[in-house]
Design a protein around this motif. Structure first.
Motif, PDB file in Angstrom:
ATOM      1  N   LEU A 263      43.651  38.728  38.958  1.00  0.00           N
ATOM      2  CA  LEU A 263      43.506  37.300  38.672  1.00  0.00           C
ATOM      3  C   LEU A 263      44.303  36.450  39.661  1.00  0.00           C
ATOM      4  O   LEU A 263      43.857  35.363  40.051  1.00  0.00           O
ATOM      5  N   LEU A 264      45.469  36.932  40.073  1.00  0.00           N
ATOM      6  CA  LEU A 264      46.224  36.201  41.088  1.00  0.00           C
ATOM      7  C   LEU A 264      45.464  36.180  42.414  1.00  0.00           C
ATOM      8  O   LEU A 264      45.465  35.178  43.134  1.00  0.00           O
ATOM      9  N   LEU A 265      44.822  37.289  42.734  1.00  0.00           N
ATOM     10  CA  LEU A 265      43.992  37.326  43.942  1.00  0.00           C
ATOM     11  C   LEU A 265      42.835  36.340  43.814  1.00  0.00           C
ATOM     12  O   LEU A 265      42.469  35.665  44.785  1.00  0.00           O
ATOM     13  N   LEU A 266      42.291  36.229  42.618  1.00  0.00           N
ATOM     14  CA  LEU A 266      41.197  35.292  42.386  1.00  0.00           C
ATOM     15  C   LEU A 266      41.666  33.856  42.594  1.00  0.00           C
ATOM     16  O   LEU A 266      40.926  33.018  43.124  1.00  0.00           O
ATOM     17  N   TRP A 267      42.902  33.566  42.157  1.00  0.00           N
ATOM     18  CA  TRP A 267      43.465  32.229  42.416  1.00  0.00           C
ATOM     19  C   TRP A 267      43.522  31.983  43.926  1.00  0.00           C
ATOM     20  O   TRP A 267      43.192  30.898  44.403  1.00  0.00           O
ATOM     21  N   GLY A 268      43.930  33.000  44.673  1.00  0.00           N
ATOM     22  CA  GLY A 268      43.995  32.868  46.119  1.00  0.00           C
ATOM     23  C   GLY A 268      42.634  32.658  46.750  1.00  0.00           C
ATOM     24  O   GLY A 268      42.474  31.843  47.684  1.00  0.00           O
ATOM     25  N   ILE A 269      41.628  33.367  46.259  1.00  0.00           N
ATOM     26  CA  ILE A 269      40.272  33.168  46.764  1.00  0.00           C
ATOM     27  C   ILE A 269      39.817  31.745  46.480  1.00  0.00           C
ATOM     28  O   ILE A 269      39.199  31.079  47.327  1.00  0.00           O
ATOM     29  N   GLY A 270      40.142  31.266  45.291  1.00  0.00           N
ATOM     30  CA  GLY A 270      39.848  29.871  44.977  1.00  0.00           C
ATOM     31  C   GLY A 270      40.538  28.923  45.929  1.00  0.00           C
ATOM     32  O   GLY A 270      39.979  27.889  46.318  1.00  0.00           O
ATOM     33  N   GLY A 314      37.528  32.515  35.271  1.00  0.00           N
ATOM     34  CA  GLY A 314      36.888  31.305  35.778  1.00  0.00           C
ATOM     35  C   GLY A 314      37.856  30.146  35.885  1.00  0.00           C
ATOM     36  O   GLY A 314      37.820  29.361  36.840  1.00  0.00           O
ATOM     37  N   ALA A 315      38.764  30.043  34.906  1.00  0.00           N
ATOM     38  CA  ALA A 315      39.756  28.967  34.918  1.00  0.00           C
ATOM     39  C   ALA A 315      40.718  29.123  36.088  1.00  0.00           C
ATOM     40  O   ALA A 315      41.074  28.141  36.754  1.00  0.00           O
ATOM     41  N   VAL A 316      41.140  30.361  36.333  1.00  0.00           N
ATOM     42  CA  VAL A 316      42.058  30.622  37.448  1.00  0.00           C
ATOM     43  C   VAL A 316      41.399  30.284  38.774  1.00  0.00           C
ATOM     44  O   VAL A 316      42.016  29.688  39.669  1.00  0.00           O
ATOM     45  N   LEU A 317      40.126  30.654  38.922  1.00  0.00           N
ATOM     46  CA  LEU A 317      39.395  30.328  40.150  1.00  0.00           C
ATOM     47  C   LEU A 317      39.313  28.818  40.347  1.00  0.00           C
ATOM     48  O   LEU A 317      39.573  28.306  41.446  1.00  0.00           O
ATOM     49  N   ALA A 318      38.967  28.085  39.265  1.00  0.00           N
ATOM     50  CA  ALA A 318      38.883  26.625  39.357  1.00  0.00           C
ATOM     51  C   ALA A 318      40.240  26.018  39.689  1.00  0.00           C
ATOM     52  O   ALA A 318      40.334  25.075  40.492  1.00  0.00           O
ATOM     53  N   TRP A 319      41.274  26.544  39.091  1.00  0.00           N
ATOM     54  CA  TRP A 319      42.633  26.071  39.364  1.00  0.00           C
ATOM     55  C   TRP A 319      42.949  26.218  40.852  1.00  0.00           C
ATOM     56  O   TRP A 319      43.418  25.281  41.504  1.00  0.00           O
ATOM     57  N   GLY A 320      42.664  27.382  41.408  1.00  0.00           N
ATOM     58  CA  GLY A 320      42.920  27.602  42.824  1.00  0.00           C
ATOM     59  C   GLY A 320      42.119  26.671  43.707  1.00  0.00           C
ATOM     60  O   GLY A 320      42.620  26.122  44.692  1.00  0.00           O
ATOM     61  N   VAL A 321      40.844  26.487  43.370  1.00  0.00           N
ATOM     62  CA  VAL A 321      39.994  25.580  44.150  1.00  0.00           C
ATOM     63  C   VAL A 321      40.533  24.160  44.089  1.00  0.00           C
ATOM     64  O   VAL A 321      40.718  23.483  45.117  1.00  0.00           O
ATOM     65  N   GLY A 322      40.768  23.663  42.873  1.00  0.00           N
ATOM     66  CA  GLY A 322      41.170  22.275  42.698  1.00  0.00           C
ATOM     67  C   GLY A 322      42.465  21.940  43.384  1.00  0.00           C
ATOM     68  O   GLY A 322      42.542  20.962  44.145  1.00  0.00           O
TER      69      GLY A 322
END
Length: 401
Positions: A263-270, A314-322
């Motif tokens: 999930l941390l990696l997903l935040w980074g991808i975001g 999905g929330a973590v990804l959006a957080w990273g993107v935003g």
């Protein structure tokens, strides 16, 4: 959206004069942008590496983890003081020399931290880093604009460097710290800082200071109510992120302990997606500065519900993107609204970020201690939503004088 918000990227380049009018754009803008991004990655990585080695650092220096956490706060505080004042202290110095001097200062900082016998010595080193980080962010956009003539490329590259530092640097420092020790990690940062400084020295030409740089330029910038309102919104949205981000591991571990790393990696991808999206929206900045905090707020709100691992992903990804859209879009926004005083306008943006990091971490920590991590995220979401509304209410009109 206002007409100004639909100005194309090429039009921005024409209406935002370089800080050095006698510096011809380089034929290798991508290489220049990558060199500047490398410096950003090293400096931001140095700023947040203590978070990855905090228990080891605290144990070695015989202090609590709470006191050891001052290693990050000291850097942000020094940066908050430095960003609005450094251009006034160095109004006429060639900006290439300034950037290289700041890299040397970061080198000294990391060396001092690597051998620090006490927390006090370490904090002195960390304050030197705060000066280097804030100064580098203050001058790099103007230098990159003068050398490449491509503002969106420069801003995106700098934010990409930040993403690399947070995605790769902190987790890598944590892993290496367990294996070779936290002091050796800072030894590695010494090598990385040296390499980055040499790359900058090779590709960055002389960039004379803007003729109007100094206290008077900052005074004029502070007289722009739209810019001040925008800086306040930058502080709000960055506060919203940093009230929650230091505790993301705590939140993820409570939902799905086995998938925290993923999930941390997903935040980074975001984050990478957010960087690219911020650059893509350079021609529609009014939309970009509103959309970024909206996506951040949405991600944090969904995190507070945390119904299951899939939704949290999905929330973590959006957080990273935003959040990672914010540095790109707001840097371009302040340079657009103050096209003749870019250096001081960006300095104000950097100050807003450094203040937000300090306050956000302190307030978020107090909320986590007295309530829970989900309340901290809810507070962050509210701050981001207010920032979105605020940016929506500010007309993006370049200052004419």
């Amino acid at each position: 959206m206002t007409d100004a918000g639909r100005v194309t990227c090429s039009e921005q380049t024409r209406t935002t004069p370089p800080l050095a009018t006698d510096t011809a754009p380089t034929p290798r803008p991508a290489i220049t942008a990558l060199a500047l991004a490398g410096g950003t990655a090293v400096l931001v990585g140095s700023e947040f590496v203590p978070a990855g080695v905090l228990p080891l650092l605290a144990h070695d220096l015989h202090v609590s983890e709470g006191r050891a956490g001052l290693a990050v706060a000291a850097t942000a505080l020094a940066g908050a003081v430095t960003a609005p004042t450094i251009a006034s202290v160095l109004p006429r110095v060639d900006r290439r020399r300034v950037l290289l001097g700041l890299m040397v200062l970061a080198l000294i900082s990391n060396a001092l931290v690597a051998v620090a016998p006490t927390l006090g010595v370490l904090l002195v080193g960390r304050m030197l880093l705060g000066v280097a980080v804030a100064g580098y962010w203050t001058f790099t956009f103007g230098v990159g604009l003068a050398v490449t003539g491509r503002p969106a490329l420069v801003s995106t590259a700098m934010s990409l460097g930040t993403s690399v530092a947070t995605i790769v640097g902190v987790p890598l420092a944590s892993t290496l710290g367990d294996r070779i020790g936290w002091r050796a990690v800072f030894g590695g940062l010494i090598v990385a800082t040296t390499a980055s400084g040499l790359a900058l020295a090779r590709v960055i030409p002389s960039v004379p200071a803007h003729p109007g740089a100094g206290p008077e330029m900052m005074r004029q910038v502070l007289g722009n109510p739209r810019l001040l309102a925008g800086a306040a919104m930058v502080t709000l949205v960055a506060f919203g992120n940093f009230a929650a981000y230091p505790y993301i591991r705590v939140a993820l571990h409570s939902v799905t302990p086995s998938a925290v790393a993923v999930l941390l990696l997903l935040w980074g991808i975001g984050g990478l997606i957010g960087n690219l999206a911020g650059g893509w929206l350079s021609s529609r900045l009014q939309l970009g500065v509103v959309l970024a905090p909206v996506i951040l707020a949405a991600g944090l709100i969904v995190m507070t519900a945390h119904p299951n691992a899939v939704v949290v992903a999905g929330a973590v990804l959006a957080w990273g993107v935003g959040f990672n859209m914010v540095p790109v879009t707001t840097q371009l926004w302040v340079s657009r609204i103050e096209p003749r005083r870019v250096e001081s306008a960006v300095a104000l943006q950097v100050t807003a970020f450094q203040v937000a990091i300090t306050i956000g971490a302190v307030v978020g920590g107090a909320i986590v201690d007295h309530r829970d991590v989900w309340t901290a995220m809810a507070v962050g979401a509210v701050a981001a939503a207010i920032a979105a509304a605020g940016f929506g209410a500010i007309r993006l009109v370049p200052r004419a004088d």
